[in-house]
Enzyme design. Structure first.
Site, short mmCIF file in Angstrom:
data_model
loop_
_atom_site.label_atom_id
_atom_site.label_comp_id
_atom_site.label_asym_id
_atom_site.label_seq_id
_atom_site.Cartn_x
_atom_site.Cartn_y
_atom_site.Cartn_z
N MET A 182 -3.84 -6.85 -7.48
CA MET A 182 -3.22 -7.86 -8.33
C MET A 182 -4.18 -8.89 -8.92
O MET A 182 -3.81 -10.04 -9.12
CB MET A 182 -2.09 -8.56 -7.54
N ASN A 190 -5.21 2.50 -13.28
CA ASN A 190 -4.24 1.57 -12.71
C ASN A 190 -2.83 2.16 -12.85
O ASN A 190 -2.56 2.89 -13.79
CB ASN A 190 -4.32 0.24 -13.49
N LEU A 225 -10.29 -7.42 -13.08
CA LEU A 225 -11.68 -7.10 -12.74
C LEU A 225 -12.58 -7.57 -13.88
O LEU A 225 -12.21 -7.48 -15.05
CB LEU A 225 -11.83 -5.60 -12.53
N GLY A 240 0.78 -1.23 0.00
CA GLY A 240 0.00 0.00 0.00
C GLY A 240 0.81 1.28 0.00
O GLY A 240 0.33 2.32 0.46
N THR A 241 2.02 1.23 -0.55
CA THR A 241 2.79 2.49 -0.60
C THR A 241 2.15 3.48 -1.58
O THR A 241 2.23 4.70 -1.38
CB THR A 241 4.27 2.26 -0.96
N ASN A 242 1.52 2.96 -2.62
CA ASN A 242 0.81 3.88 -3.55
C ASN A 242 -0.44 4.46 -2.89
O ASN A 242 -0.78 5.62 -3.10
CB ASN A 242 0.46 3.16 -4.85
N HIS A 278 1.13 0.92 -13.29
CA HIS A 278 1.85 -0.29 -13.70
C HIS A 278 3.33 0.05 -13.90
O HIS A 278 3.64 1.03 -14.60
CB HIS A 278 1.24 -0.82 -15.00
C1 GRF Z 1 3.34 -1.37 -7.45
O1 GRF Z 1 4.64 -1.51 -7.92
C2 GRF Z 1 2.36 -1.38 -8.57
O2 GRF Z 1 2.80 -0.74 -9.70
C3 GRF Z 1 2.24 -2.86 -8.81
O3 GRF Z 1 2.18 -3.40 -7.51
C4 GRF Z 1 2.95 -2.59 -6.64
C5 GRF Z 1 2.10 -2.22 -5.46
O4 GRF Z 1 2.83 -1.62 -4.44
N1 GRF Z 1 1.13 -3.17 -9.66
P1 GRF Z 1 2.12 -0.96 -3.17
O5 GRF Z 1 1.17 -1.99 -2.57
O6 GRF Z 1 1.40 0.27 -3.62
O7 GRF Z 1 3.23 -0.65 -2.23
#
Ligand code: GRF
Length: 196
Positions: A92, A109, A95, A16-18, A111
């Site tokens: 991951m 999304n 859908l 969940g860093t994003n 990627h």
């Molecule tokens: C990210 O690198 C995203 O691009 C990929 O999965 C990773 C998720 O990272 N699809 P986080 O859970 O947001 O840390």
């Protein structure tokens, strides 16, 4: 104060860093994160939602007969929370078309490759196996294919002689954490046209 913040939902599977980047850079500003959904029951991302008082729920495949049923339940819950934009931030799983029809042109999304190169679950490994020297991040609208929807923004980085996937990921992470919030802000402010 912005009276018309875009209500967004974030779908996660992992650390969940994003999601954190969205919480830090967008939440309560251009957009409000109204819901976080995960397909993984113990995803660390959920703790981030909890910490910030954001409603969260788990929709694991095995709780349902099939993906369709899971997606229906998840769409229902996201609808109840009035989500107007769905952000896949490390979600991951694919859908179903039904889910996408429920949120037309409203699912994005992030990627870690320069799409259309290296779609799928192992883009960095695939790029390294190919001897690629240019890496990058793409934010795109989601369609029923695997990382095939219309591209919104991309950012690249040249890493000559890169061999280690973890090292590449470390270079791409800050790009993801800049690009995804930027696109969400642009959509919230009507600066990104909805893909045809
Ligand atoms: C990210 O690198 C995203 O691009 C990929 O999965 C990773 C998720 O990272 N699809 P986080 O859970 O947001 O840390």
């Amino acid at each position: 104060m912005n009276q018309a913040r875009l209500p967004i939902a974030v779908l996660v599977s992992g650390t969940g860093t994003n999601l954190q980047a969205l919480i830090d850079q967008v939440h309560g500003r251009e957009a409000t994160i109204v819901a976080v959904a995960s397909n993984v029951p113990d995803a660390p991302a959920l703790k981030r939602a909890e910490k910030h008082g954001i409603p969260w729920a788990v929709f694991a495949r095995k709780q349902y007969i099939d993906r369709q049923e899971r997606d229906e339940a998840m769409a229902e819950w996201l609808g109840e929370h009035r989500a107007g934009l769905i952000v896949l931030a490390g979600f991951m799983e694919l859908l179903s078309e039904q889910f996408l029809k429920r949120f037309p042109n409203s699912v994005v999304n992030v990627h870690p490759s320069l799409l259309p190169a290296y779609p799928g679950p192992h883009p960095i490994d695939d790029a390294l196996a190919d001897g690629a020297e240019e890496f990058g991040v793409t934010v795109h609208y989601v369609d029923a294919g695997i990382d095939t929807g219309p591209i919104i923004r991309q950012e690249s980085v040249r890493l000559s002689g890169a061999k280690d996937p973890d090292q590449v990921l470390r270079r791409l992470r800050p790009i993801e954490h800049m690009l995804l919030p930027l696109v969400v802000k642009e959509i919230a402010e009507g600066r990104q046209s909805v893909a045809a």
